[in-house]
Enzyme design. Structure first.
Site, PDB file in Angstrom:
ATOM      1  N   ARG A 159       2.821  -0.262   4.835  1.00  0.00           N
ATOM      2  CA  ARG A 159       3.142   0.938   4.058  1.00  0.00           C
ATOM      3  C   ARG A 159       1.927   1.467   3.318  1.00  0.00           C
ATOM      4  O   ARG A 159       1.050   0.704   2.918  1.00  0.00           O
ATOM      5  CB  ARG A 159       4.276   0.678   3.087  1.00  0.00           C
ATOM      6  CG  ARG A 159       3.963  -0.440   2.104  1.00  0.00           C
ATOM      7  CD  ARG A 159       5.185  -1.056   1.543  1.00  0.00           C
ATOM      8  NE  ARG A 159       5.791  -1.856   2.576  1.00  0.00           N
ATOM      9  CZ  ARG A 159       6.705  -2.776   2.385  1.00  0.00           C
ATOM     10  NH1 ARG A 159       7.146  -3.016   1.199  1.00  0.00           N
ATOM     11  NH2 ARG A 159       7.202  -3.467   3.367  1.00  0.00           N
ATOM     12  N   ASP A 206       4.103   1.148  -1.963  1.00  0.00           N
ATOM     13  CA  ASP A 206       5.408   0.606  -2.320  1.00  0.00           C
ATOM     14  C   ASP A 206       5.426   0.464  -3.832  1.00  0.00           C
ATOM     15  O   ASP A 206       4.549  -0.193  -4.404  1.00  0.00           O
ATOM     16  CB  ASP A 206       5.608  -0.760  -1.645  1.00  0.00           C
ATOM     17  CG  ASP A 206       6.983  -1.352  -1.886  1.00  0.00           C
ATOM     18  OD1 ASP A 206       7.944  -0.582  -2.110  1.00  0.00           O
ATOM     19  OD2 ASP A 206       7.105  -2.586  -1.840  1.00  0.00           O
ATOM     20  N   ASP A 213       7.919  -0.741  -6.902  1.00  0.00           N
ATOM     21  CA  ASP A 213       9.159  -1.435  -7.224  1.00  0.00           C
ATOM     22  C   ASP A 213       9.350  -1.490  -8.731  1.00  0.00           C
ATOM     23  O   ASP A 213       8.438  -1.869  -9.462  1.00  0.00           O
ATOM     24  CB  ASP A 213       9.125  -2.875  -6.695  1.00  0.00           C
ATOM     25  CG  ASP A 213       9.166  -2.951  -5.190  1.00  0.00           C
ATOM     26  OD1 ASP A 213       9.861  -2.118  -4.571  1.00  0.00           O
ATOM     27  OD2 ASP A 213       8.516  -3.842  -4.624  1.00  0.00           O
TER      28      ASP A 213
END
Length: 167
Positions: free
Chosen positions: A98, A101, A103
């Site tokens: 990716r 990312d 989170d």
């Protein structure tokens, strides 16, 4: 839905392994600071880590940022998804490579298990690539239902995670 009006401290995990991942993570930290009603208080150094799950991909660059926000957890998560999208994030298979990312790891001491939002972030207590940068900036932070970050870090395998430099 959880609503917040008072400022809350939250921790955001950042990771990338495509298209100049160090730059992706550094730029994302700056973009976190630009989220409405949110400011970055501190960001960790960058860490290189081996991929988890799907191993046939480049290493990841990871960091953690501590933010102060007046957004609800859902609103903050939505803002994180907007940043990911700007960076070209495509959600294909689990653990795929990716560009970025983001989170939501912790939001105060909230424990939430709702569709689309789980706090604390699942499995973060097992992952050195999350705990090492988090311990750098907040070793005494508590992971509800578990223990302090420093205690959790002492219980995980740190091999494969290397500190690079300041974010």
């Amino acid at each position: 839905m959880i609503r917040r009006t008072a400022a809350a401290e939250a921790f955001v995990g950042l990771g990338a392994n495509l298209e100049n991942p160090s730059q992706q993570v550094r730029q994302a930290i700056a973009e976190l600071d630009a989220i409405e009603h949110t400011c970055v208080l501190v960001a960790s150094s960058l860490y290189r880590s081996a991929p988890v799950g799907y191993a046939d991909q480049p290493d990841f660059i990871n960091a953690v940022a501590k933010v102060q926000t007046r957004l609800s957890p859902h609103e903050l998560l939505d803002a994180l998804h907007v940043i990911e999208h700007r960076h070209g994030r495509r959600r294909s298979v689990s653990n795929a490579p990716r560009t970025l990312d983001l989170d939501l790891l912790l939001y105060g001491i909230l424990v939430v298990d709702e569709d689309g939002l789980i706090l604390p972030h699942p499995r973060m207590h097992e992952r050195a690539f999350v705990l090492l940068p988090l311990a750098e900036i907040a070793p005494r932070a508590l992971m509800p239902g578990h223990a302090s970050v420093s205690h959790l870090l002492a219980q995980v395998d740190r091999s494969g995670v290397v500190k690079l430099d300041a974010a």
